[in-house]
Write an enzyme that holds these catalytic residues in place. Structure first.
Site: not given
Ligand SMILES: Cc1cc2nc3c(=O)[nH]c(=O)nc-3n(C[C@H](O)[C@H](O)[C@H](O)COP(=O)(O)OP(=O)(O)OC[C@H]3O[C@@H](n4cnc5c(N)ncnc54)[C@H](O)[C@@H]3O)c2cc1C
Length: 356
Positions: A167, A247, A350
């Site tokens: 992570r 999570s 997380e």
């Molecule tokens: C139902 C559910 C299930 C999930 N299951 C998992 C799982 O199994 N495993 C897991 O690891 N995670 C899981 N997650 C968490 C999440 O989906 C991941 O961390 C995902 O990769 C976040 O991506 P995002 O584009 O939504 O980022 P955001 O939520 O928009 O941002 C998260 C972080 O990443 C940064 N960020 C996003 N995009 C960029 C970019 N282009 N450049 C620089 N920084 C950026 C943001 O600034 C922030 O700090 C889950 C979430 C949910 C809601």
């Protein structure tokens, strides 16, 4: 480039929580990312990069700066120049991650099939090195292209330069907030076998083994989605258990000595898993935060105001409807304190906190 003002952020998050962004811009190209960064830099305004909003808890007051929503699209594929049996997928940061996984599975390319059903964007995947069901994205990432907000220049990192661990990457640790990811390259194996390392997947796939055949990538990806849905970990319209950030706590990575100490405190030893990528994980194991939370006295469905523990997964905190960020944090605080008191382990959150 259209800069909007006082844009509500809750609809851009899977939690559905949070106040407005003082300024908000949608960037559909690398040029627009550079332009937005210059706009914020000239005004001395803080900048937050928003992907799919699936790993965020936005404060009730919102974010007093510019939210840059990454909207770059497109996926291209090429044969790996150094390895004819492999394929490179170059995916723009704003692409939907699950759609990207689906495309690779349809192309029979192995490497990210167990990461099916994770919400969010491609650009979000290297940030916390997303992982699930026995795979971490770090093992497939070849290169990450970024815009450096300090140097105002595009910079690319090979996987070895990303500092991946459980992570974790340089993007959410040493260089947190410095780089905007614009593209991620994944190295995948055409015709490769699926990864079936996770016990829950192995058990569910005994039928195909009995038939004497290996499960296909598509079967594994579909199974992962089913298992995720059963735990409320798949975004499904109308499912109250997925109004979350997935999570809420990381699984603690501990030494064998700590495992023995935890076991001695209760009547059973915690389950343990390999700690994943990264030198600091060597010789250590991951134990489920959900197990610690349950042993500390919390059950699924435990509620505080409009925030609660998911009714299907102890590790997810959910918004029952109209929850405030303050309520979610109060619930998280109650859980963290109880686990710390019982096991002397401080759970780490997380999701990323925005505007606190
Ligand atoms: C139902 C559910 C299930 C999930 N299951 C998992 C799982 O199994 N495993 C897991 O690891 N995670 C899981 N997650 C968490 C999440 O989906 C991941 O961390 C995902 O990769 C976040 O991506 P995002 O584009 O939504 O980022 P955001 O939520 O928009 O941002 C998260 C972080 O990443 C940064 N960020 C996003 N995009 C960029 C970019 N282009 N450049 C620089 N920084 C950026 C943001 O600034 C922030 O700090 C889950 C979430 C949910 C809601």
């Amino acid at each position: 480039m259209l800069i909007e003002e006082n844009k509500p952020l809750a609809p851009f998050t899977t939690f559905g929580i949070g106040g407005p962004a003082r300024w908000f811009v949608e960037a559909a190209s690398e040029e627009e990312i550079a332009e937005a960064a210059a706009w914020a830099g000239e005004r001395g305004v803080a900048l937050f990069v928003l992907g799919g909003g699936s790993n965020l808890l936005v404060s009730d007051a919102g974010f007093d700066g510019l939210v840059l929503h990454v909207g770059l699209r497109g996926i291209t594929t090429t044969d790996a120049a150094d390895h004819p049996g492999q394929r490179i997928y170059q995916a723009a940061a704003g692409e939907d991650w699950d759609h990207c996984v689906e495309q690779t599975v349809n192309d029979s390319c192995a490497g990210i099939e167990c990461l099916a059903g994770i919400p969010g964007t491609v650009g979000g995947t290297p940030v916390q090195n997303v992982g699930a069901y026995g795979q971490e994205v770090a093992s497939a990432i070849e290169r990450v292209r970024t815009f450096d907000l300090e140097q105002h220049a595009f910079v690319e990192f090979a996987a070895a330069e990303c500092g991946f661990a459980y992570r974790r990457s340089r993007l959410n640790s040493a260089d947190r907030g410095r780089y905007v990811v614009t593209r991620v390259d994944y190295r995948l194996t055409p015709g490769g076998a699926p990864t079936v390392r996770y016990a829950e997947l192995q058990r569910a796939l005994v039928e195909s083994q009995k038939e004497g055949r290996e499960a296909s990538l598509a079967e594994v990806a579909a199974l992962v989605r089913r298992v995720r849905q059963s735990k409320g970990m798949l975004i499904v319209e109308g499912d109250p258990d997925c109004r979350s950030a997935g999570s809420f706590f990381k699984n603690p990575v501990v030494s064998e000595e700590q495992v023995r100490e935890i076991a001695a405190l209760g009547d059973k030893a915690p389950p343990r898993f390999p700690a994943g990528a990264g030198a600091e994980s060597q010789g250590r194991v991951k134990i489920p935060a959900a197990w610690l939370i349950e042993q500390a006295g919390f059950a699924k469905g435990y509620t505080l105001g409009a925030a609660s523990i998911s009714s299907r997964h102890t590790l997810a905190l959910v918004n029952l409807g109209g929850a405030s960020a303050a309520e979610v944090l109060a619930l998280a605080g109650e859980i963290t304190a109880a686990v710390e008191e019982r096991f002397e382990i401080r759970l780490e959150m997380e999701p990323v906190l925005v505007g606190f």
